[in-house]
Write an enzyme that holds these catalytic residues in place. Structure first.
Site, PDB file in Angstrom:
ATOM      1  N   ARG A 247       0.848  -1.196   0.000  1.00 49.75           N
ATOM      2  CA  ARG A 247       0.000   0.000   0.000  1.00 49.75           C
ATOM      3  C   ARG A 247       0.888   1.252   0.000  1.00 49.75           C
ATOM      4  O   ARG A 247       1.954   1.256   0.627  1.00 49.75           O
ATOM      5  CB  ARG A 247      -0.881   0.031   1.246  1.00 49.75           C
ATOM      6  CG  ARG A 247      -2.035  -0.949   1.208  1.00 49.75           C
ATOM      7  CD  ARG A 247      -3.100  -0.554   0.184  1.00 49.75           C
ATOM      8  NE  ARG A 247      -4.240  -1.437   0.214  1.00 49.75           N
ATOM      9  CZ  ARG A 247      -4.428  -2.494  -0.592  1.00 49.75           C
ATOM     10  NH1 ARG A 247      -3.529  -2.797  -1.512  1.00 49.75           N
ATOM     11  NH2 ARG A 247      -5.521  -3.221  -0.492  1.00 49.75           N
ATOM     12  N   HIS A 295      -0.850   0.261  -9.534  1.00 50.71           N
ATOM     13  CA  HIS A 295      -1.565  -0.638  -8.621  1.00 50.71           C
ATOM     14  C   HIS A 295      -2.173  -1.828  -9.384  1.00 50.71           C
ATOM     15  O   HIS A 295      -3.372  -2.078  -9.312  1.00 50.71           O
ATOM     16  CB  HIS A 295      -2.653   0.134  -7.850  1.00 50.71           C
ATOM     17  CG  HIS A 295      -3.096  -0.563  -6.595  1.00 50.71           C
ATOM     18  ND1 HIS A 295      -3.475   0.098  -5.456  1.00 50.71           N
ATOM     19  CD2 HIS A 295      -3.245  -1.886  -6.297  1.00 50.71           C
ATOM     20  CE1 HIS A 295      -3.824  -0.764  -4.515  1.00 50.71           C
ATOM     21  NE2 HIS A 295      -3.697  -1.989  -5.016  1.00 50.71           N
TER      22      HIS A 295
HETATM   23  P1  NDP Z   1      -1.705 -11.516   5.258  1.00 45.38           P
HETATM   24  O1  NDP Z   1      -2.627 -10.976   6.275  1.00 45.38           O
HETATM   25  O2  NDP Z   1      -1.851 -12.933   4.819  1.00 45.38           O
HETATM   26  O3  NDP Z   1      -0.195 -11.366   5.785  1.00 45.38           O
HETATM   27  C1  NDP Z   1       0.250 -10.234   6.428  1.00 45.38           C
HETATM   28  C2  NDP Z   1       1.664 -10.467   6.957  1.00 45.38           C
HETATM   29  O4  NDP Z   1       2.165  -9.242   7.516  1.00 45.38           O
HETATM   30  C3  NDP Z   1       1.701 -11.509   8.088  1.00 45.38           C
HETATM   31  O5  NDP Z   1       2.848 -12.295   7.977  1.00 45.38           O
HETATM   32  C4  NDP Z   1       1.775 -10.633   9.348  1.00 45.38           C
HETATM   33  O6  NDP Z   1       2.428 -11.256  10.438  1.00 45.38           O
HETATM   34  C5  NDP Z   1       2.617  -9.481   8.839  1.00 45.38           C
HETATM   35  N1  NDP Z   1       2.436  -8.286   9.668  1.00 45.38           N
HETATM   36  C6  NDP Z   1       1.285  -7.605   9.903  1.00 45.38           C
HETATM   37  N2  NDP Z   1       1.522  -6.580  10.740  1.00 45.38           N
HETATM   38  C7  NDP Z   1       2.842  -6.630  11.048  1.00 45.38           C
HETATM   39  C8  NDP Z   1       3.683  -5.865  11.885  1.00 45.38           C
HETATM   40  N3  NDP Z   1       3.225  -4.818  12.598  1.00 45.38           N
HETATM   41  N4  NDP Z   1       4.986  -6.211  11.970  1.00 45.38           N
HETATM   42  C9  NDP Z   1       5.473  -7.272  11.289  1.00 45.38           C
HETATM   43  N5  NDP Z   1       4.722  -8.040  10.468  1.00 45.38           N
HETATM   44  C10 NDP Z   1       3.425  -7.729  10.361  1.00 45.38           C
HETATM   45  O7  NDP Z   1      -1.760 -10.536   4.017  1.00 45.38           O
HETATM   46  P2  NDP Z   1      -1.519 -10.879   2.472  1.00 45.38           P
HETATM   47  O8  NDP Z   1      -0.195 -11.517   2.327  1.00 45.38           O
HETATM   48  O9  NDP Z   1      -2.689 -11.574   1.892  1.00 45.38           O
HETATM   49  O10 NDP Z   1      -1.536  -9.405   1.827  1.00 45.38           O
HETATM   50  C11 NDP Z   1      -0.619  -8.399   2.249  1.00 45.38           C
HETATM   51  C12 NDP Z   1      -1.036  -7.056   1.665  1.00 45.38           C
HETATM   52  O11 NDP Z   1      -0.764  -6.995   0.270  1.00 45.38           O
HETATM   53  C13 NDP Z   1      -2.535  -6.736   1.721  1.00 45.38           C
HETATM   54  O12 NDP Z   1      -2.914  -6.294   3.011  1.00 45.38           O
HETATM   55  C14 NDP Z   1      -2.674  -5.654   0.673  1.00 45.38           C
HETATM   56  O13 NDP Z   1      -2.490  -4.391   1.262  1.00 45.38           O
HETATM   57  C15 NDP Z   1      -1.505  -5.925  -0.277  1.00 45.38           C
HETATM   58  N6  NDP Z   1      -1.990  -6.287  -1.629  1.00 45.38           N
HETATM   59  C16 NDP Z   1      -1.604  -5.510  -2.678  1.00 45.38           C
HETATM   60  C17 NDP Z   1      -2.026  -5.808  -3.946  1.00 45.38           C
HETATM   61  C18 NDP Z   1      -1.609  -4.986  -5.116  1.00 45.38           C
HETATM   62  O14 NDP Z   1      -2.144  -5.167  -6.212  1.00 45.38           O
HETATM   63  N7  NDP Z   1      -0.652  -4.098  -4.973  1.00 45.38           N
HETATM   64  C19 NDP Z   1      -2.895  -6.973  -4.213  1.00 45.38           C
HETATM   65  C20 NDP Z   1      -3.214  -7.731  -3.037  1.00 45.38           C
HETATM   66  C21 NDP Z   1      -2.764  -7.386  -1.784  1.00 45.38           C
HETATM   67  P3  NDP Z   1       1.793 -12.572  11.139  1.00 45.38           P
HETATM   68  O15 NDP Z   1       1.938 -13.671  10.099  1.00 45.38           O
HETATM   69  O16 NDP Z   1       2.617 -12.797  12.316  1.00 45.38           O
HETATM   70  O17 NDP Z   1       0.354 -12.238  11.410  1.00 45.38           O
HETATM   71  C1  OXD Z   2      -6.088  -5.848  -2.904  1.00 44.65           C
HETATM   72  C2  OXD Z   2      -5.562  -4.996  -3.964  1.00 44.65           C
HETATM   73  O1  OXD Z   2      -5.918  -5.560  -1.716  1.00 44.65           O
HETATM   74  O2  OXD Z   2      -5.890  -5.253  -5.156  1.00 44.65           O
HETATM   75  O3  OXD Z   2      -6.718  -6.877  -3.243  1.00 44.65           O
HETATM   76  O4  OXD Z   2      -4.789  -4.082  -3.694  1.00 44.65           O
END
Ligand code: NDP
Ligand code: OXD
Length: 332
Positions: A247, A295
């Site tokens: 993001r 994006h």
């Molecule tokens: P998940 O919820 O599966 O994973 C999030 C990860 O981040 C977990 O490992 C979590 O740790 C870690 N995390 C969260 N907060 C912290 C913190 N404060 N410190 C350290 N680690 C942290 O999310 P996804 O992998 O499915 O997606 C990640 C992000 O990707 C989405 O939230 C979205 O914003 C972005 N995205 C972007 C897209 C694009 O087109 N650019 C498309 C899709 C998604 P833990 O495992 O310990 O909980």
């Molecule tokens: C999502 C994205 O969060 O497309 O799915 O960014």
């Protein structure tokens, strides 16, 4: 049993199977109408007992129990007083104002193999591009410059992934093939074969010190907003490279511009920005060592996403747990 169920039915909730048979399923969809037509068709064939309404054509808001949306209407509680589940169309839910969504509403994010595959493709491409100096070659081409850079072995380029969730772990798996030494950082400790893992704020410095390429795949929360900032860049090896595919709110853009100027960060690929689309004269948009995409790292494909939500509604009607429920306390 949720209190709201008692209030609405005037008595205890019927056993799971009975509930499905006895109550109508009313679903509202509030997002892009073109994609909505695909959703509507999928619901007609896969969950014909449901009535599916495109926002704002909702006749009786009090009948709606399921909402599919990217952002919820601001007066959600008044408009859909009996809402039970809000399905986010995206994998991230930071676009939702959690404080404006009544606490009894379950929020479910998008988990979709196509979306994961899309991110694997994009982030693998971007890590390889950073590794092979592609941002430099693109700007050389624009300046009609023909110049070589020394080739570095993948085994000598350490890649660090912030966020070891669905997407971060899938990327790590994909990158193993190339031989990069891999490390990852998450909130809770993890054991992942072939990945050196770090967790929590106390291990962030140790993690960053070994990232020649830093990838951000974190959710945007109060704890992670602005995490790609001066203090973080200062802890990277000099000349590190950055990929932000999560993001725009993770990145302090002025700090990246300064880090590029000082050489602390050599080059970057950004799929997301603070403001999308950026102004035409945005400093990063025109930066010779930054590649920007609008994006598009991944996206939810409507057909598969609608099918998934049909299955989740069936599970919810049967009293079964749904995959992808977000934890409001953590914010993801
Ligand atoms: P998940 O919820 O599966 O994973 C999030 C990860 O981040 C977990 O490992 C979590 O740790 C870690 N995390 C969260 N907060 C912290 C913190 N404060 N410190 C350290 N680690 C942290 O999310 P996804 O992998 O499915 O997606 C990640 C992000 O990707 C989405 O939230 C979205 O914003 C972005 N995205 C972007 C897209 C694009 O087109 N650019 C498309 C899709 C998604 P833990 O495992 O310990 O909980
Ligand atoms: C999502 C994205 O969060 O497309 O799915 O960014």
């Amino acid at each position: 049993m949720a209190e709201s169920d008692v209030e609405r039915t005037g008595g205890p909730r019927p056993p799971a199977g009975q509930q499905a048979a006895s109550q109508p399923i009313v679903v509202a969809y509030k997002s892009d109408p073109v994609r909505g037509a695909v959703w509507s068709a999928v619901f007609r064939s896969e969950l014909p007992q449901a009535s599916f309404h495109m926002w704002p054509e909702i006749e009786a808001g009090e009948e709606v129990e399921y909402l599919v949306a990217w952002v919820a209407p601001p007066d959600l509680e008044r408009v859909l007083p009996n809402l039970k589940v809000l399905f986010s169309i995206g994998a991230g839910i930071d676009q939702l104002n959690l404080d404006a969504i009544p606490p009894h509403v379950t929020i479910v994010r998008m988990l979709d193999p196509d979306l994961t595959r899309g991110m694997i493709e994009y982030a693998t491409f971007a890590v390889l591009a950073l590794h092979r100096d592609i941002p430099h070659y693109v700007s050389d081409q624009q300046a009609s410059r023909w110049s070589y850079r020394p080739l570095q072995r993948a085994e000598e380029r350490r890649v660090g992934i912030m966020g070891l969730g669905v997407l971060g772990q899938a990327l790590a798996e994909s990158l193993k093939f190339f031989g990069f030494p891999l490390r990852g950082w998450s909130a809770s400790p993890k054991t992942i074969e072939g990945v050196e893992t770090f967790s929590g704020p106390e291990q962030l410095g140790a993690f960053l010190s070994g990232c020649d390429i830093l990838v951000c795949l974190l959710p945007l929360t109060e704890d992670t907003r602005g995490i790609l900032c001066h203090a973080t860049f200062e802890q990277l090896p000099k000349g590190a490279r950055l990929l932000n595919a999560a993001r725009g709110g993770h990145l302090v853009e002025d700090d990246l511009i300064a880090a590029l100027a000082s050489g602390r960060v050599d080059c970057a690929i950004l799929d997301v920005l603070q403001s999308e689309p950026p102004a035409a004269d945005h400093a990063l948009f025109k930066h010779p060592r930054v590649m920007i995409t609008p994006h598009i790292a991944s996206a939810t494909l409507p057909q598969a996403a609608a099918q998934r939500v049909c299955r989740l509604i069936e599970r919810h009607r049967s009293g079964l747990p749904m995959e992808g429920v977000i934890d409001r306390r953590r914010g993801y």
